[in-house]
Design a protein around this motif. Structure first.
Motif, mmCIF file in Angstrom:
data_model
loop_
_atom_site.group_PDB
_atom_site.id
_atom_site.type_symbol
_atom_site.label_atom_id
_atom_site.label_comp_id
_atom_site.label_asym_id
_atom_site.label_seq_id
_atom_site.Cartn_x
_atom_site.Cartn_y
_atom_site.Cartn_z
ATOM 1 N N UNK A 128 -1.809 33.597 60.600
ATOM 2 C CA UNK A 128 -3.050 33.557 59.832
ATOM 3 C C UNK A 128 -3.049 32.287 58.979
ATOM 4 N N UNK A 129 -4.161 31.554 59.007
ATOM 5 C CA UNK A 129 -4.316 30.371 58.165
ATOM 6 C C UNK A 129 -5.425 30.651 57.155
ATOM 7 N N UNK A 132 -9.131 31.256 66.028
ATOM 8 C CA UNK A 132 -10.370 32.028 65.903
ATOM 9 C C UNK A 132 -10.746 32.053 64.432
ATOM 10 N N UNK A 133 -11.891 31.483 64.134
ATOM 11 C CA UNK A 133 -12.361 31.481 62.740
ATOM 12 C C UNK A 133 -13.142 32.757 62.493
ATOM 13 N N UNK A 186 -10.215 39.215 54.732
ATOM 14 C CA UNK A 186 -9.685 38.960 56.077
ATOM 15 C C UNK A 186 -10.225 37.665 56.656
ATOM 16 N N UNK A 187 -11.218 37.097 55.999
ATOM 17 C CA UNK A 187 -11.780 35.828 56.477
ATOM 18 C C UNK A 187 -10.689 34.759 56.495
ATOM 19 N N UNK A 188 -10.500 34.154 57.642
ATOM 20 C CA UNK A 188 -9.407 33.196 57.839
ATOM 21 C C UNK A 188 -9.501 32.670 59.261
ATOM 22 N N UNK A 189 -8.591 31.761 59.577
ATOM 23 C CA UNK A 189 -8.437 31.349 60.975
ATOM 24 C C UNK A 189 -7.178 32.029 61.509
ATOM 25 N N UNK A 194 -0.362 28.531 56.512
ATOM 26 C CA UNK A 194 -0.122 29.286 57.742
ATOM 27 C C UNK A 194 1.016 30.268 57.536
ATOM 28 N N UNK A 195 0.798 31.512 57.960
ATOM 29 C CA UNK A 195 1.839 32.521 57.778
ATOM 30 C C UNK A 195 1.906 33.404 59.003
#
Lengths: 114, 116
Positions: free
Chosen positions: B36-37, B111-112, B85-88, B43-44
């Protein structure tokens, strides 16, 4: 625990100059790998270069080289003869052997000026 | 030709909805991941799978459920989506480790996800 630190949030460099992006890491495990990734504005993650903890020589890939200083726990990325297309976010990452995950630094935004 | 492909590239949805992101790799790798970014570009790792088996679950809320039907696919299903949860979300895969070290991951295009 593993940790990666990139202390330069942003870098501005003139085209054709060399640039060094800093990365320090922290781990007590003797077996690890260090990686650099490039993320252009289009968003994809592009693998650039890898350095293993037991590698005797610094890694090189074209214009990219990794300045690995094990005693200092640093793994700086050097880009020679920078180009406008090098403008991007750059991430340093580490993986312990068998850990099956990458731990990333905060990233450095590199801007190449014409 | 694409090595790691994920769909969709963009996903806009309302809070409370359930959505899935699909990922496929044609590299023959055994290990696949979800990263997840966040909005600060950090980034994790979320999940790591090896040969369809869950290896790593990095304290991700159980609204996130990965599924690996075979070693070439790793999908991510998210229930009851929240604004946070909004993220890439990036899918990735990697080959077996190099001798004495570890191995790079090859990433999908991301995926954005935007939750409104």
């Amino acid at each position: 625990a593993q940790k990666i630190t990139q202390t330069q949030p942003g870098m501005f460099v003139q085209e054709k100059e060399a640039v060094t992006l800093d990365c320090t890491y922290d781990t007590s495990d003797p077996s690890y790998g260090l990686f650099w990734y490039k993320q252009p504005s289009s968003g994809e993650m592009i693998f650039l270069i890898y350095q293993g903890s037991y590698d005797q020589q610094n890694a090189t890939e074209g214009r990219y080289s990794l300045n690995f200083q094990k005693a200092r726990k640093s793994a700086n990325l050097v880009i020679s003869a920078s180009q406008l297309g090098d403008s991007a976010m750059y991430f340093c990452a580490m993986s312990l052997r068998g850990a099956q995950k990458l731990v990333f630094g905060q990233g450095t935004r590199l801007t190449i000026n014409p | 030709d694409t090595a790691v492909s994920q769909t969709p590239k963009y996903l806009v949805t309302q809070m409370g909805n359930d959505k899935s992101i699909k990922c496929e790799q044609n590299l023959g790798h055994d290990t696949m991941y979800w990263y997840k970014q966040d909005s600060k570009k950090f980034l994790k790792i979320m999940f790591s799978y090896n040969n369809k088996e869950l290896i790593i679950n990095e304290t991700v809320p159980n609204r996130f459920s990965p599924k690996s039907p075979d070693k070439a696919h790793l999908n991510l299903h998210i229930n009851s989506l929240e604004l946070g949860d909004s993220a890439v979300y990036f899918c990735a895969s990697s080959p077996p480790g190099r001798t004495g070290g570890s191995t790079e991951a090859f990433f999908g295009q991301g995926t954005r996800l935007t939750v409104v």
